[in-house]
Design a protein around this motif. Structure first.
Motif, PDB file in Angstrom:
ATOM      1  N   ALA A  42      30.558   9.805  45.569  1.00  0.00           N
ATOM      2  CA  ALA A  42      29.391   9.859  44.677  1.00  0.00           C
ATOM      3  C   ALA A  42      29.624  10.854  43.549  1.00  0.00           C
ATOM      4  CB  ALA A  42      28.145  10.237  45.471  1.00  0.00           C
ATOM      5  N   ALA A  43      30.198  12.008  43.881  1.00  0.00           N
ATOM      6  CA  ALA A  43      30.491  13.018  42.862  1.00  0.00           C
ATOM      7  C   ALA A  43      31.463  12.466  41.827  1.00  0.00           C
ATOM      8  CB  ALA A  43      31.071  14.271  43.518  1.00  0.00           C
ATOM      9  N   SER A  44      32.465  11.750  42.288  1.00  0.00           N
ATOM     10  CA  SER A  44      33.456  11.172  41.386  1.00  0.00           C
ATOM     11  C   SER A  44      32.831  10.136  40.464  1.00  0.00           C
ATOM     12  CB  SER A  44      34.587  10.531  42.198  1.00  0.00           C
ATOM     13  OG  SER A  44      35.551   9.950  41.348  1.00  0.00           O
ATOM     14  N   ILE A  45      31.935   9.327  41.006  1.00  0.00           N
ATOM     15  CA  ILE A  45      31.272   8.292  40.205  1.00  0.00           C
ATOM     16  C   ILE A  45      30.400   8.926  39.123  1.00  0.00           C
ATOM     17  CG2 ILE A  45      29.443   6.544  40.315  1.00  0.00           C
ATOM     18  CD1 ILE A  45      30.710   5.647  42.999  1.00  0.00           C
ATOM     19  N   ILE A  46      29.645   9.950  39.486  1.00  0.00           N
ATOM     20  CA  ILE A  46      28.789  10.620  38.499  1.00  0.00           C
ATOM     21  C   ILE A  46      29.645  11.315  37.441  1.00  0.00           C
ATOM     22  CG2 ILE A  46      27.053  12.418  38.149  1.00  0.00           C
ATOM     23  CD1 ILE A  46      26.039  11.801  40.996  1.00  0.00           C
ATOM     24  N   ALA A  47      30.732  11.943  37.878  1.00  0.00           N
ATOM     25  CA  ALA A  47      31.627  12.619  36.933  1.00  0.00           C
ATOM     26  C   ALA A  47      32.256  11.616  35.973  1.00  0.00           C
ATOM     27  CB  ALA A  47      32.708  13.387  37.689  1.00  0.00           C
ATOM     28  N   ARG A  48      32.668  10.473  36.502  1.00  0.00           N
ATOM     29  CA  ARG A  48      33.280   9.438  35.659  1.00  0.00           C
ATOM     30  C   ARG A  48      32.257   8.861  34.683  1.00  0.00           C
ATOM     31  NH1 ARG A  48      38.304   8.235  33.811  1.00  0.00           N
ATOM     32  NH2 ARG A  48      38.371   6.087  33.098  1.00  0.00           N
ATOM     33  N   TYR A  49      31.051   8.654  35.161  1.00  0.00           N
ATOM     34  CA  TYR A  49      29.970   8.135  34.313  1.00  0.00           C
ATOM     35  C   TYR A  49      29.717   9.082  33.143  1.00  0.00           C
ATOM     36  CZ  TYR A  49      25.102   7.025  33.036  1.00  0.00           C
ATOM     37  OH  TYR A  49      23.946   6.728  32.362  1.00  0.00           O
ATOM     38  N   SER A  50      29.654  10.365  33.432  1.00  0.00           N
ATOM     39  CA  SER A  50      29.443  11.353  32.381  1.00  0.00           C
ATOM     40  C   SER A  50      30.619  11.377  31.407  1.00  0.00           C
ATOM     41  CB  SER A  50      29.250  12.739  33.000  1.00  0.00           C
ATOM     42  OG  SER A  50      29.170  13.728  31.998  1.00  0.00           O
ATOM     43  N   PHE A  51      31.828  11.297  31.953  1.00  0.00           N
ATOM     44  CA  PHE A  51      33.021  11.291  31.102  1.00  0.00           C
ATOM     45  C   PHE A  51      32.994  10.097  30.150  1.00  0.00           C
ATOM     46  CE2 PHE A  51      37.362   9.821  30.266  1.00  0.00           C
ATOM     47  CZ  PHE A  51      37.926  10.961  29.712  1.00  0.00           C
ATOM     48  N   ILE A  52      32.637   8.933  30.668  1.00  0.00           N
ATOM     49  CA  ILE A  52      32.587   7.721  29.839  1.00  0.00           C
ATOM     50  C   ILE A  52      31.582   7.892  28.702  1.00  0.00           C
ATOM     51  CG2 ILE A  52      31.907   5.283  29.821  1.00  0.00           C
ATOM     52  CD1 ILE A  52      32.988   5.160  32.742  1.00  0.00           C
ATOM     53  N   LYS A  53      30.416   8.437  29.020  1.00  0.00           N
ATOM     54  CA  LYS A  53      29.392   8.641  27.991  1.00  0.00           C
ATOM     55  C   LYS A  53      29.873   9.615  26.918  1.00  0.00           C
ATOM     56  CE  LYS A  53      25.749   9.879  30.302  1.00  0.00           C
ATOM     57  NZ  LYS A  53      24.327  10.266  30.467  1.00  0.00           N
ATOM     58  N   GLU A  54      30.471  10.723  27.342  1.00  0.00           N
ATOM     59  CA  GLU A  54      30.965  11.709  26.382  1.00  0.00           C
ATOM     60  C   GLU A  54      32.123  11.149  25.563  1.00  0.00           C
ATOM     61  OE1 GLU A  54      29.555  14.625  25.744  1.00  0.00           O
ATOM     62  OE2 GLU A  54      28.020  14.134  27.235  1.00  0.00           O
ATOM     63  N   PHE A  55      32.961  10.354  26.195  1.00  0.00           N
ATOM     64  CA  PHE A  55      34.103   9.736  25.525  1.00  0.00           C
ATOM     65  C   PHE A  55      33.612   8.807  24.414  1.00  0.00           C
ATOM     66  CE2 PHE A  55      37.884   7.160  25.002  1.00  0.00           C
ATOM     67  CZ  PHE A  55      38.931   8.019  25.311  1.00  0.00           C
ATOM     68  N   ASP A  56      32.600   8.016  24.733  1.00  0.00           N
ATOM     69  CA  ASP A  56      32.046   7.091  23.743  1.00  0.00           C
ATOM     70  C   ASP A  56      31.422   7.850  22.568  1.00  0.00           C
ATOM     71  OD1 ASP A  56      32.875   4.967  25.269  1.00  0.00           O
ATOM     72  OD2 ASP A  56      30.905   4.565  26.151  1.00  0.00           O
ATOM     73  N   LYS A  57      30.801   8.981  22.857  1.00  0.00           N
ATOM     74  CA  LYS A  57      30.218   9.805  21.787  1.00  0.00           C
ATOM     75  C   LYS A  57      31.305  10.296  20.830  1.00  0.00           C
ATOM     76  CE  LYS A  57      26.343  11.674  24.495  1.00  0.00           C
ATOM     77  NZ  LYS A  57      25.803  12.917  25.124  1.00  0.00           N
ATOM     78  N   LEU A  58      32.448  10.690  21.394  1.00  0.00           N
ATOM     79  CA  LEU A  58      33.545  11.172  20.560  1.00  0.00           C
ATOM     80  C   LEU A  58      34.103  10.052  19.685  1.00  0.00           C
ATOM     81  CD1 LEU A  58      35.495  13.510  23.038  1.00  0.00           C
ATOM     82  CD2 LEU A  58      34.052  14.194  21.110  1.00  0.00           C
ATOM     83  N   SER A  59      34.219   8.856  20.258  1.00  0.00           N
ATOM     84  CA  SER A  59      34.702   7.712  19.476  1.00  0.00           C
ATOM     85  C   SER A  59      33.764   7.434  18.305  1.00  0.00           C
ATOM     86  CB  SER A  59      34.805   6.468  20.366  1.00  0.00           C
ATOM     87  OG  SER A  59      35.863   6.583  21.287  1.00  0.00           O
ATOM     88  N   GLU A  60      32.476   7.496  18.593  1.00  0.00           N
ATOM     89  CA  GLU A  60      31.483   7.253  17.539  1.00  0.00           C
ATOM     90  C   GLU A  60      31.530   8.355  16.484  1.00  0.00           C
ATOM     91  OE1 GLU A  60      26.636   6.540  17.119  1.00  0.00           O
ATOM     92  OE2 GLU A  60      27.577   6.687  19.091  1.00  0.00           O
ATOM     93  N   LYS A  61      31.731   9.576  16.923  1.00  0.00           N
ATOM     94  CA  LYS A  61      31.753  10.717  16.008  1.00  0.00           C
ATOM     95  C   LYS A  61      32.899  10.627  15.002  1.00  0.00           C
ATOM     96  CE  LYS A  61      32.257  15.779  16.032  1.00  0.00           C
ATOM     97  NZ  LYS A  61      32.421  16.975  16.904  1.00  0.00           N
ATOM     98  N   CYS A  62      34.079  10.230  15.486  1.00  0.00           N
ATOM     99  CA  CYS A  62      35.241  10.197  14.590  1.00  0.00           C
ATOM    100  C   CYS A  62      35.446   8.837  13.935  1.00  0.00           C
ATOM    101  CB  CYS A  62      36.507  10.614  15.333  1.00  0.00           C
ATOM    102  SG  CYS A  62      37.059   9.447  16.597  1.00  0.00           S
ATOM    103  N   GLY A  63      34.711   7.826  14.400  1.00  0.00           N
ATOM    104  CA  GLY A  63      34.840   6.500  13.813  1.00  0.00           C
ATOM    105  C   GLY A  63      36.113   5.784  14.200  1.00  0.00           C
ATOM    106  N   ILE A  64      36.717   6.209  15.299  1.00  0.00           N
ATOM    107  CA  ILE A  64      37.950   5.599  15.799  1.00  0.00           C
ATOM    108  C   ILE A  64      37.760   5.287  17.280  1.00  0.00           C
ATOM    109  CG2 ILE A  64      40.417   5.953  16.254  1.00  0.00           C
ATOM    110  CD1 ILE A  64      40.452   7.918  13.910  1.00  0.00           C
TER     111      ILE A  64
END
Length: 314
Positions: free
Chosen positions: A246-268
């Motif tokens: 469960a901890a791994s799933i929540i950590a991965r979920y958060s990572f995915i969300k933050e990763f997508d934010k970075l992609s949107e921020k840099c436009g790449i």
């Protein structure tokens, strides 16, 4: 939030779906039959015959349909540990105990933050977590991880820590190893969960092992509070107890969300991992934003930095 699980037959599920026909919603989780949204309770029925009641009226609503699984004969838990081989090895039968588990995500990815989560899975919640799809995150797609994470965030106590790239790079450049950073974050997250569930105490704490126990505790020297009581270490701990999964799933979920934010921020569209395609994307980012901006998105000490600079010609 109160949670109750029933085990019913197919006929009862059909009756329930008819009974809640005016409260049905369209969004149904993987393996689900229906979801009904009541004023003070959400009812989710699964093809396996299990029905999850969540909310303030969970118990009273469940009582209309039968006996909860908590009062039924106990089911053998998935996971567990082999015979202990050292003092920090998980005890036999840990898979059915009430455990705080911790895991981290993002340590091998050039782009994106490091996320660390500690989560408490009580003995009573193990069947529910299993029904909601909690298992080794390596066997799940990102889409499945996001769906499962959303369903368990309000079910179990947890602590999520996000170490963004800029701070990660500052710590690393100051001489702190990634192992020490991970140890500090695990210890902090575990402490948070212990405080959240107090005065209740878990049967134990299980850390997905990334260093030998003595090295882990050496990293923590000088810290004000070091979690030591009933702490166990195991590699592949997601398969040992559902709390780690469960901890791994929540950590991965958060990572995915933050990763997508970075992609949107840099436009790449950034890439996960640390392979050749990551080098090419990093080079594109350097050409677009300049090398000085790279630290906002990456872990600069990775070899990818030098490779990306050569590709970008800077």
């Amino acid at each position: 939030m109160s949670n109750t699980v029933l085990k019913v037959n197919e006929i009862t599920i059909k009756k329930m779906k008819s009974h809640y026909s005016n409260q049905l919603i369209e969004k149904i989780p993987q393996g689900g039959v229906f979801v009904a949204k009541l004023p003070a309770c959400t009812v989710t029925a699964y093809k396996s015959g299990k029905v999850l009641f969540q909310g303030g009226d969970a118990q009273s609503e469940a009582d209309k349909w039968g006996t909860s699984m908590e009062n039924a004969a106990p089911k053998k838990a998935v996971g567990g540990a082999k015979k202990p081989t050292h003092q920090f090895a998980p005890p036999v039968g840990i898979g059915s105990m009430s455990i705080i588990g911790s895991d981290e995500v993002g340590t091998g990815d050039y782009f994106g933050p490091m996320t660390v989560v500690a989560a408490f899975a009580s003995e009573e919640n193990l069947a529910l977590l299993q029904e909601l799809g909690v298992k080794d995150s390596k066997d799940l797609t990102d889409k499945q991880i996001c769906e499962i994470a959303k369903s368990i965030l309000h079910v179990i106590p947890y602590s999520l820590l996000i170490l963004h790239n800029e701070k990660y790079n500052r710590l690393q450049s100051s001489g702190m190893t990634q192992g020490k950073i991970k140890a500090l974050l695990h210890n902090q997250a575990l402490g948070h969960v212990l405080k959240k569930i107090a005065p209740l105490a878990p049967d134990g704490i299980l850390i997905d092992q990334f260093a030998e126990p003595d090295v882990y505790y050496r990293h923590l020297r000088g810290q004000g509070e070091i979690i030591r009581d009933n702490v166990y270490f195991s590699t592949k701990a997601e398969g040992v107890h559902l709390s780690v999964a469960a901890a791994s799933i929540i950590a991965r979920y958060s990572f995915i969300k933050e990763f997508d934010k970075l992609s949107e921020k840099c436009g790449i569209e950034l890439k996960k991992g640390a392979g050749p395609q990551v080098d090419r994307v990093a080079a594109e980012l350097i050409r677009k934003l300049g090398f000085e901006e790279l630290g906002q998105y990456t872990k600069l000490h990775f070899a990818n930095t030098g490779k990306a600079r050569r590709i970008a010609g800077v």
